[in-house]
Scaffold this motif. Structure first.
Motif, mmCIF file in Angstrom:
data_model
loop_
_atom_site.group_PDB
_atom_site.id
_atom_site.type_symbol
_atom_site.label_atom_id
_atom_site.label_comp_id
_atom_site.label_asym_id
_atom_site.label_seq_id
_atom_site.Cartn_x
_atom_site.Cartn_y
_atom_site.Cartn_z
ATOM 1 N N MET A 1 0.572 -1.596 -0.331
ATOM 2 C CA MET A 1 0.042 -0.002 -0.230
ATOM 3 C C MET A 1 0.512 1.461 -0.401
ATOM 4 N N LEU A 2 1.902 0.846 -0.341
ATOM 5 C CA LEU A 2 2.776 1.973 -0.636
ATOM 6 C C LEU A 2 3.460 3.040 -2.361
ATOM 7 N N VAL A 3 3.329 3.697 -2.115
ATOM 8 C CA VAL A 3 3.925 3.997 -3.696
ATOM 9 C C VAL A 3 5.244 4.221 -3.780
ATOM 10 N N THR A 4 5.609 4.342 -2.785
ATOM 11 C CA THR A 4 7.011 4.235 -2.289
ATOM 12 C C THR A 4 7.766 2.929 -2.366
ATOM 13 N N SER A 5 7.204 2.255 -2.654
ATOM 14 C CA SER A 5 6.947 0.681 -2.357
ATOM 15 C C SER A 5 7.459 0.031 -3.731
ATOM 16 N N ARG A 6 6.069 0.436 -4.201
ATOM 17 C CA ARG A 6 5.958 0.680 -5.696
ATOM 18 C C ARG A 6 7.216 0.560 -6.868
ATOM 19 N N LEU A 7 7.470 2.257 -6.530
ATOM 20 C CA LEU A 7 8.503 2.336 -7.724
ATOM 21 C C LEU A 7 10.127 1.859 -6.908
ATOM 22 N N GLN A 8 10.062 0.875 -5.793
ATOM 23 C CA GLN A 8 11.374 0.438 -5.402
ATOM 24 C C GLN A 8 11.131 -1.169 -5.739
ATOM 25 N N LYS A 9 9.523 -1.790 -6.318
ATOM 26 C CA LYS A 9 9.623 -2.651 -7.134
ATOM 27 C C LYS A 9 10.286 -2.652 -8.563
ATOM 28 N N PHE A 10 9.843 -1.703 -9.297
ATOM 29 C CA PHE A 10 10.154 -1.017 -10.269
ATOM 30 C C PHE A 10 11.515 -0.771 -11.186
ATOM 31 N N VAL A 11 12.430 -0.932 -9.379
ATOM 32 C CA VAL A 11 13.737 -0.800 -10.153
ATOM 33 C C VAL A 11 14.600 -1.938 -9.174
ATOM 34 N N GLU A 12 13.878 -3.152 -8.891
ATOM 35 C CA GLU A 12 14.383 -4.684 -8.555
ATOM 36 C C GLU A 12 13.712 -5.406 -10.691
ATOM 37 N N ARG A 13 12.330 -4.686 -11.050
ATOM 38 C CA ARG A 13 12.126 -5.519 -11.859
ATOM 39 C C ARG A 13 12.693 -5.260 -12.808
ATOM 40 N N ASP A 14 12.961 -3.732 -13.456
ATOM 41 C CA ASP A 14 13.900 -3.293 -14.442
ATOM 42 C C ASP A 14 14.481 -2.383 -14.563
ATOM 43 N N GLY A 15 16.012 -2.187 -13.565
ATOM 44 C CA GLY A 15 15.743 -0.704 -12.912
ATOM 45 C C GLY A 15 16.372 0.716 -14.573
ATOM 46 N N ALA A 16 16.864 -0.410 -15.442
ATOM 47 C CA ALA A 16 17.307 0.516 -16.612
ATOM 48 C C ALA A 16 16.029 0.831 -17.988
ATOM 49 N N ALA A 17 14.469 0.491 -17.243
ATOM 50 C CA ALA A 17 13.796 1.437 -17.723
ATOM 51 C C ALA A 17 13.968 3.076 -17.553
ATOM 52 N N ILE A 18 13.556 3.802 -17.926
ATOM 53 C CA ILE A 18 13.165 5.181 -17.963
ATOM 54 C C ILE A 18 12.028 5.740 -17.576
ATOM 55 N N ALA A 19 12.041 6.584 -16.195
ATOM 56 C CA ALA A 19 11.339 6.734 -15.608
ATOM 57 C C ALA A 19 11.140 8.187 -15.234
ATOM 58 N N THR A 20 11.623 9.196 -15.885
ATOM 59 C CA THR A 20 11.446 10.705 -16.623
ATOM 60 C C THR A 20 12.397 10.757 -17.634
ATOM 61 N N HIS A 21 11.597 11.892 -18.009
ATOM 62 C CA HIS A 21 12.689 12.709 -19.324
ATOM 63 C C HIS A 21 12.051 14.050 -19.219
ATOM 64 N N PHE A 22 13.276 15.048 -18.608
ATOM 65 C CA PHE A 22 13.076 16.820 -18.887
ATOM 66 C C PHE A 22 14.298 16.881 -19.700
ATOM 67 N N ASN A 23 13.497 18.098 -20.498
ATOM 68 C CA ASN A 23 14.825 18.161 -21.027
ATOM 69 C C ASN A 23 15.469 18.028 -21.750
ATOM 70 N N GLY A 24 15.056 17.028 -22.335
ATOM 71 C CA GLY A 24 16.407 16.371 -23.484
ATOM 72 C C GLY A 24 16.726 15.027 -22.673
ATOM 73 N N LYS A 25 17.335 15.318 -20.548
ATOM 74 C CA LYS A 25 17.780 14.404 -20.056
ATOM 75 C C LYS A 25 16.918 12.955 -19.028
ATOM 76 N N GLU A 26 17.313 11.813 -19.516
ATOM 77 C CA GLU A 26 16.098 10.830 -18.632
ATOM 78 C C GLU A 26 17.319 10.219 -17.955
ATOM 79 N N LEU A 27 16.026 10.453 -17.120
ATOM 80 C CA LEU A 27 16.569 9.099 -15.667
ATOM 81 C C LEU A 27 15.931 8.038 -15.541
#
Length: 496
Positions: A1-27
């Motif tokens: 029930m935590l959005v922070t835990s959900r975020l961590q889940k995707f880090v563990e599943r596919d940490g290389a996937a792109i989370a954000t795109h801003f002014n040409g920079k991707e994280l």
């Protein structure tokens, strides 16, 4: 029930996937999460945690989303602040919330410096780059905090269109459930690339689109602001699949001569809300982008925001409706006694669900008035039709009482929007010595168009009961709006 835990889940599943795109920079998700945990570690190191409020006075950026998650990972409460407010308004929010830490943009330093609230800690983005020093500090070690789902995670102050802003307290459960609700309603997947140009300090951009996108492992494409000149090209160049805008944005985009010449093959969904979308505009949107679905969203900060939605298949058949209740959500229309009114009758819209706020910060009286037996009293007037579709009639406080006859401004505005020369319209009540108050229309004409007050009123007389027709029409270059695109009707009403 935590959005922070959900975020961590995707880090563990596919940490290389792109989370954000801003002014040409991707994280990537891993990079995003690492930066967030560094901020969390820094706050923990400074002694901040449960119950401590961290104010964000940030323009749209990837740092805003990193900070949003980082504060919660520390166990503290994050408070995005409307950067468009005047200094006294911002200072009121700082003082009322008793925020301890401030993270702000150097570009907004003049506003921040002019406030008087004594923060214990300040981090500036850019300039001295103290925020970046924290986010890039490899030496900061994060100690995982297990936040209770019902702890206060976020405070968002209402726009204050009818009075002093109120601090809406949202729990981890609230924002998690809202993300679950919207990802299901909008059929979001990790393939989605959500383009956001509305302010991320506002509940819609943040809680309806940014957080749900990260909730499914998608990519948030962040624009600093909506641009009539570049937003359409950005949608193409960034390969966005989803876009959210208020009706005024769609009006501007649809009136661009090159709209039909751009290649929008990746786009799948246009979302709109905050104000009614006239039939002709919805029709033109669907004709211009036949392969893109449209969806109307209704909610308010107090329900995270999530209440109802009108799906694409009903967009033209149920024009004016905000659709049916969202998953996990109950909606009723009630009278002044809290009793459900018959189908078709107007009453106050009430909402119940796991996304309904904890209450108003330091305001138990208003909390008890707004939440009764688990039902959130929205302050909106509405009605259900025979098929269960909800229609917003107006804000309870915007209703005009003309000599005992109720006039709902939205009904009048819908007629005015049908006039080809009119770009925007707003109707408010103004004092009258006989009737108490009467409707007055403010209109913005399309560029190069002209139409007389007499012609506008004649058109209205043919389509409205006499008592609903505006007593007068005033012309404006633009309607006053807040950061979420809502018309500030209180500024149009006479002050005396």
């Amino acid at each position: 029930m935590l959005v922070t835990s959900r975020l961590q889940k995707f880090v563990e599943r596919d940490g290389a996937a792109i989370a954000t795109h801003f002014n040409g920079k991707e994280l990537s998700y891993e990079q995003f999460y690492i930066r967030a945990t560094r901020l969390a570690a820094y706050l923990q190191q400074q002694g901040y945690g449960k119950g401590d409020i961290v104010a964000l006075v940030l323009q749209n950026s990837d740092d805003l989303l990193v900070s949003y998650y980082g504060v919660q990972l520390a166990g503290a409460t994050v408070m995005p602040v409307n950067t468009k407010l005047a200094v006294p308004e911002i200072d009121y929010i700082f003082k009322h919330s008793e925020a301890k830490v401030l993270i702000y943009d150097e570009a907004l330093a003049s506003k921040v410096v002019a406030t008087t609230h004594p923060f214990e800690e300040r981090l500036v983005r850019e300039g001295e780059a103290t925020l970046e020093q924290v986010l890039s500090n490899e030496g900061l070690q994060y100690s995982a905090y297990s936040m209770d789902a019902d702890e206060m995670a976020v405070v968002m102050y209402t726009s204050g269109t009818t009075g002093k802003p109120k601090g809406v307290m949202l729990s981890q459960r609230n924002i998690f459930e809202a993300a679950e609700i919207w990802t299901q309603s909008m059929r979001m997947t990790n393939e989605d690339r959500m383009y956001i140009c509305t302010p991320l300090f506002h509940c819609a951009g943040l809680q309806v689109f940014a957080v749900p996108t990260l909730h499914v492992g998608g990519t948030v494409i962040i624009s600093e602001a909506f641009s009539p000149a570049t937003t359409l090209e950005d949608l193409v160049n960034t390969e966005a699949t989803m876009f959210f805008g208020v009706p005024a944005m769609y009006t501007i985009l649809l009136n661009r001569p090159d709209t039909k010449t751009l290649n929008f093959t990746k786009l799948r969904l246009f979302c709109y809300g905050a104000a009614p979308m006239p039939y002709e505009m919805v029709k033109k949107l669907k004709e211009t982008f036949p392969h893109v679905r449209v969806q109307n969203l209704y909610g308010q900060t107090e329900n995270s925001p999530a209440a109802t939605s009108l799906l694409d298949e009903d967009a033209l058949e149920k024009i004016g409706s905000v659709g049916k209740p969202l998953p996990k959500t109950a909606v009723r229309v009630v009278n002044t006694l809290g009793e459900e009114v018959p189908i078709g009758e107007v009453g106050e819209i009430t909402v119940k669900g796991p996304q309904v706020m904890l209450g108003y910060l330091r305001n138990p009286e208003e909390t008890s008035r707004t939440i009764q037996q688990g039902w959130l009293y929205s302050g909106d007037l509405g009605r259900f039709d025979d098929n269960g579709y909800l229609y917003i009639v107006d804000r309870k406080k915007d209703m005009i009482n003309r000599g005992g006859e109720n006039v709902y401004p939205i009904e009048v505005e819908d007629v005015l929007y049908q006039i080809p020369q009119i770009l925007e319209a707003a109707v408010v009540g103004v004092p009258h010595e006989v009737y108490g108050e009467v409707p007055k229309a403010y209109v913005v004409l399309k560029e190069g168009e002209h139409i007389s007050e007499e012609a506008i009123l004649a058109y209205a007389f043919e389509r409205l009961a006499k008592y609903k027709v505006p007593a007068e029409v005033a012309y404006l270059d633009e309607l006053p709006r807040n950061a979420s695109g809502k018309v500030l009707k209180h500024t149009l009403r006479p002050t005396t």
